[in-house]
Structures are given as structure tokens and as C-alpha cells.
Design a protein around this motif. Structure first.
Motif: not given
Lengths: 257, 282
Positions: B194, B272-277
Motif C-alpha cells: 500500500r 479506506r481509513g487505514a493509515n490516515r493518522r
């Protein structure tokens, strides 16, 4: 002061985790020095001490995330395997909660709790999901099941991490500074889950700086400094009358702001 | 959090310009515009001088056979690219796994292979393979050469991606009792891919463009076809080099844009949501 029935049954139980003459070096630093420690079934042991004293390292040796140079560690009578399938199997018996949560960032909360059961315990997926939802409800984050870890607060993430470890039905749980990375207002929600777990009879080893938790939930407090267990006692005795100078010094620094 | 981030990033890169700076930038802008326009005019004038915009030079593209040859060349390019892309990603994954192995001999062997083929100029590799093994079948010399070179580069990309996944992710998986293969396959590699996707796609773009080296070993791909068309003086106007470049070039550009669009789509889908923070912010 009379001993409670719980404490009686603990002192009667067989030792679950035994460390004898454990030594570890990081280069020239002798980080664990001749550690002897017995943890009994159902006992809650809190490790405290100044940073660099080796308490996290000690905690991590119990599931071999840190190797040791000499000495012996047994869990439920079996020596800690060095590698391979046996080590993996042992690790399922020892739950671990990390300072930084370490939830799998690319999986949903539910999947985080399901994964270990399915991949390691070979539980059927529908059963694993049921267990996962029950555990998430128990730690109070059932409503977040379909979110990703990054969408949760630190306290919620840490409670998911506890649920993930519990899903493997471990015999003992290791907590490596579980509240140190949390914002102050989230510390209590995690400690509350841990208190509940202790009350339910889980065997726990907790590295923490939360003296309130040590006082209220621990059966025994171990004070470590410079790679040694300097002092161990019941929380009451340790906090009111520490025997060693190191412990007195440490407590005077953290208790009187 | 997000508006904070934006201003923080902006001010790290450069200060918001004041009135004098803005005036200066306007002057720079006008000067650059004049400069670029002049350059374009120079290119146009030089080509026009050589008669490259003579309409007669473009006649060649009206023949069905020529159009067919371009389509065939495009298909040949895509075939070589498709095979090389699939093989190089597979080889890259295998070599990366080998480089991350616990067994020293495996690690060394894979590292040696990666270093060798990464350092070897691709053209030499392709020519050597062609003369040594594939004199009758140049496509496989091209595909194999591209696979070895790009597979090695992809291996390095994947390996560094796996190493860049926060250490705690692997530790948590081991602590649950997963074996190394499981930790790799279900925790580390998905996260590595990713984060490394942009680099992997750029390398695929390189792979696509490098299929054009096939013309040297007489593989009838797009560039070979273009060169063949350009070197036939179809009429008195001479060789249609520039028209061919103006036709073939945009085809390559379009293919690369398609690949980039694909990358962006996969990335958006995977985000989709992962690793945004970062979950490991302490």
C-alpha cells in the motif's frame, strides 16, 4: 489485616510463570541481572521503576519478543521454546498489550480481533466473529467494530488491543506500559478494563507508571532499578513503607509533585 | 486536525508571499511565458525549415497497411509489457521474500541476484539474451531482460516497504502466535504494498517505456514499427521522422497516463481509513 480468600487461593496456586537467573545484555549494558521471579495463577504483578530499569525488557522476555542471554523461563511448567511452531503456540498462551497499541492498521477493528483466532487458533470464522463482538462489547468498543484503528481514539484503540489479546484465550496477559501513550483523559477507561480483568482472575504482568492502578489492582508490586528487582511487596506495604533507598527516592519523586 | 496540517505543510515548504514577493513572481511569470513561447517558436521554425510540416509527409498515415502496422506494434508492445509486468512483480515478491529470509544463504543469494541485475544495463542484458538464447524469438529476450531488471528493482521497493512498516505491527502479530509466513503475508506485505504502490507503478511505467528497447533486437513493437515507417521515403517530401514521433510519442504517453490513473484508482480504493493518522503516534 486479614488475607482475603482470593489472596489465599493465589498463594496456594502453582506458579504459572517462573523466571530463574535471567540475564540479558544490550552490548555493554547489563539490562537484566539475575532476575528470579515467580508469578502465580491469578496473580496481578505490577512492575514499576525508573525508565531504563529493565521493566519493559523483562515483560517482553516472557513471550520471547526479547531473547535472554542466560537463565530459564518456564510457563505453566514448560520451558519457553526458542523458535518455530512451539514458540508460536506458546505465544498464543501469553497475551500482550503494547504501549503503542500496534493494532493492524490495514484491518478493521473487528478483523483485528478475528484474525488471530482464525489464523492461529483455527477457529471457524463465524465463531471468531461472535467471540470478537462479545469481547469488543466487554471492553466497551462494540460500536466501533467496523471502523479502522486510525479512526479511533487512543483509549479505544488500546481497549481493542486488549480484546485482541483476550480473543486468544491466554493464560497470562502482559501489559507493557499500556497507558503511557494515552491522553490523560483516556487513561482511566483503559485502567478500568484492566481492573475488571484482574477482578475476573486473569494472571497479569503490568509495567506501568500508574501508581493508583498498582495500589488498587496489584497483588504484588515489583520495584526494578538498574536491571534488578530491588524490592517486592504488597502494594500497601510498598507504598507506605518502602524499604530500599532507591524505592524511597523513586516514590518521593513521583508521589510529591 | 486537517486544516492545521495544511497550513503547517504549506509554511514548511515556503512562506506565504507578501506584496513585493507577489509582484516579483508576476514578473518571473511573464518572463517565463515569453521564454517558453520563444523556445516553442524556435522548435517550430527549425522543423518547418527542414520541411517537416509538409502535409505530404503525413500522407503515409492514410494507408490502411500503415495503420494496421501501428496497431500491431502497439499490441506487441502491450504483450511484452503485460508479460514483463506480471513476471517482474512475481520475481520481485520472491526476491524480496528471499532478501528478508531468516536463512543467511538464501538472503545472500537473493541480494546478490538483485544487485547484479539492478546494476546490469538493461540493453546489454537484452542483447545478450537475444544472441545467446532467443535469436529466433526476440520477444522472450525482451520479456526476460525486462523481468530480470525490473524484478530486481521491484524487489528492492518491496523490501524497503516491508522494512518501513512500523516494527510494532510485526511484533503484535508474532505476539498473537503467528508464524513468520503469516506475519509477512497478512500483516507486513499488504501494508508495504500500500505504501509502496506509487514507486511500484513508476517502475511499471519504466518497464512499459523500456519495451521500446525491443526494436534493437528486431522485435516488432511500436518503436520498431515507427522506425520502419519513418525510414521509408514515401514521396518526394522525404522521411516522415517528425510525423512518426508525433504519432508514436502520444501513444506511449497515453499508456503511461492510463497506468498512472490505474495506480491512483487502486490507491484510493486501498486507502479506506487505514493509515490516515499513524496509529503508532506516541
Amino acid at each position: 489485616m486479614t488475607e482475603s480468600p482470593v489472596e489465599d487461593s493465589i498463594s496456594a496456586a502453582a506458579p504459572l510463570v517462573v523466571l530463574s537467573k535471567v540475564n540479558k545484555h544490550y552490548g555493554a549494558l547489563h539490562v537484566l541481572q539475575d532476575i528470579d521471579l515467580e508469578i502465580r495463577q491469578g496473580e496481578v504483578v505490577v512492575l514499576i521503576g525508573p525508565s531504563g530499569s529493565g521493566k519493559s525488557t523483562l515483560c517482553r522476555t516472557i513471550n520471547r519478543l526479547e531473547t535472554i542471554d542466560s537463565g530459564r523461563i518456564t510457563i505453566d511448567g514448560h520451558p519457553l521454546p526458542a523458535e518455530g511452531r512451539e514458540l508460536a503456540r506458546l505465544r498464543t498462551e501469553v497475551g500482550m498489550v503494547f504501549q503503542n497499541f500496534n493494532l493492524f492498521a490495514h484491518k478493521t477493528v473487528l478483523e483485528n480481533v478475528v484474525m488471530g483466532q482464525v489464523k492461529v487458533r483455527k477457529v471457524i470464522r463465524s465463531h471468531a466473529e461472535k467471540t470478537a463482538r462479545e469481547l469488543l462489547d466487554r471492553v466497551g468498543v462494540g460500536a466501533q467494530a467496523d471502523k479502522y484503528p486510525a479512526q479511533l481514539s487512543g483509549g479505544q484503540q488500546q481497549r481493542v488491543a486488549i480484546a485482541r489479546a483476550l480473543a486468544m484465550k491466554p493464560k497470562v496477559m502482559l501489559f507493557d506500559e499500556p497507558t503511557s501513550a494515552l491522553d490523560p483523559e483516556m487513561v482511566n477507561e483503559v485502567l478500568e478494563v484492566m481492573r475488571q480483568l484482574a477482578a475476573d482472575g486473569m494472571t497479569m504482568v503490568v509495567v506501568t507508571h500508574e501508581m493508583g492502578f498498582a495500589r488498587s489492582a496489584a497483588n504484588r508490586v515489583l520495584f526494578m532499578a538498574d536491571g534488578r528487582i530491588v524490592e517486592q511487596n504488597t502494594p500497601d506495604a510498598f507504598f507506605t513503607a518502602p524499604r530500599s533507598d532507591r524505592a524511597k527516592d523513586f516514590l518521593s519523586k513521583i508521589l510529591h509533585h | 486536525m486537517s486544516p492545521f496540517n495544511r497550513t503547517a505543510t504549506a509554511s514548511v515548504l515556503y512562506d506565504a508571499p507578501g506584496p513585493r514577493a507577489r509582484a516579483r513572481y508576476r514578473v518571473f511569470g511573464v518572463l517565463s511565458l515569453i521564454g517558453v513561447a520563444g523556445l516553442l517558436w524556435f522548435v517550430y521554425a527549425t522543423l518547418d525549415d527542414k520541411g517537416q510540416f509538409n502535409p505530404a509527409l503525413w500522407d503515409v498515415f492514410q494507408y490502411n497497411t500503415v495503420q494496421q502496422r501501428i496497431v500491431d506494434g502497439l499490441l506487441a508492445t502491450l504483450e511484452a509489457f503485460g508479460l514483463a509486468a506480471a513476471f517482474s512483480l512475481t520475481l520481485g515478491a520472491l526476491l524480496a521474500a528471499g532478501q528478508l529470509s531468516d536463512h543467511k544463504p538464501v538472503r545472500w543469494a537473493c541480494t546478490a541476484v538483485v544487485q547484479f541485475f539492478r546494476a546490469m544495463p538493461l540493453l546489454i542484458l537484452i542483447v545478450a539474451l537475444y544472441y545467446a538464447f532467443f535469436a529466433t524469438d526476440p520477444m522472450w529476450a525482451l520479456v526476460l531482460g525486462l523481468t530480470l531488471y525490473n524484478g530486481s528493482v521491484q524487489a528492492e521497493i518491496i523490501r524497503s516497504g516491508v522494512n518501513a512498516v512500523p516494527r510494532g505491527q510485526g511484533e503484535a502479530a508474532y505476539a498473537l502466535g503467528m508464524r513468520k509466513t503469516q506475519v509477512m503475508a497478512s500483516i507486513l506485505v499488504p501494508q508495504a504494498v500500500r505504501s509502496m504502490l506509487p514507486s511500484m507503478i513508476s517502475q511499471l511505467v519504466v518497464t512499459l517505456k523500456d519495451t521500446s528497447l525491443g526494436f534493437i533486437i528486431t522485435y516488432h513493437e511500436l518503436l520498431f514499427v515507427g522506425k520502419a515507417i519513418a525510414s521509408q521515403p514515401t514521396n518526394s517530401a522525404g522521411f516522415p521522422y517528425i510525423p512518426v514521433v508525433l504519432v508514436i510519442g502520444p501513444i506511449y504517453i497515453a499508456l503511461c497516463l492510463l497506468l498512472t490513473a490505474l495506480a491512483r484508482w487502486i490507491e484510493a480504493r486501498g486507502r479506506r481509513g487505514a493509515n490516515r493518522r499513524t496509529s503508532t503516534a506516541a
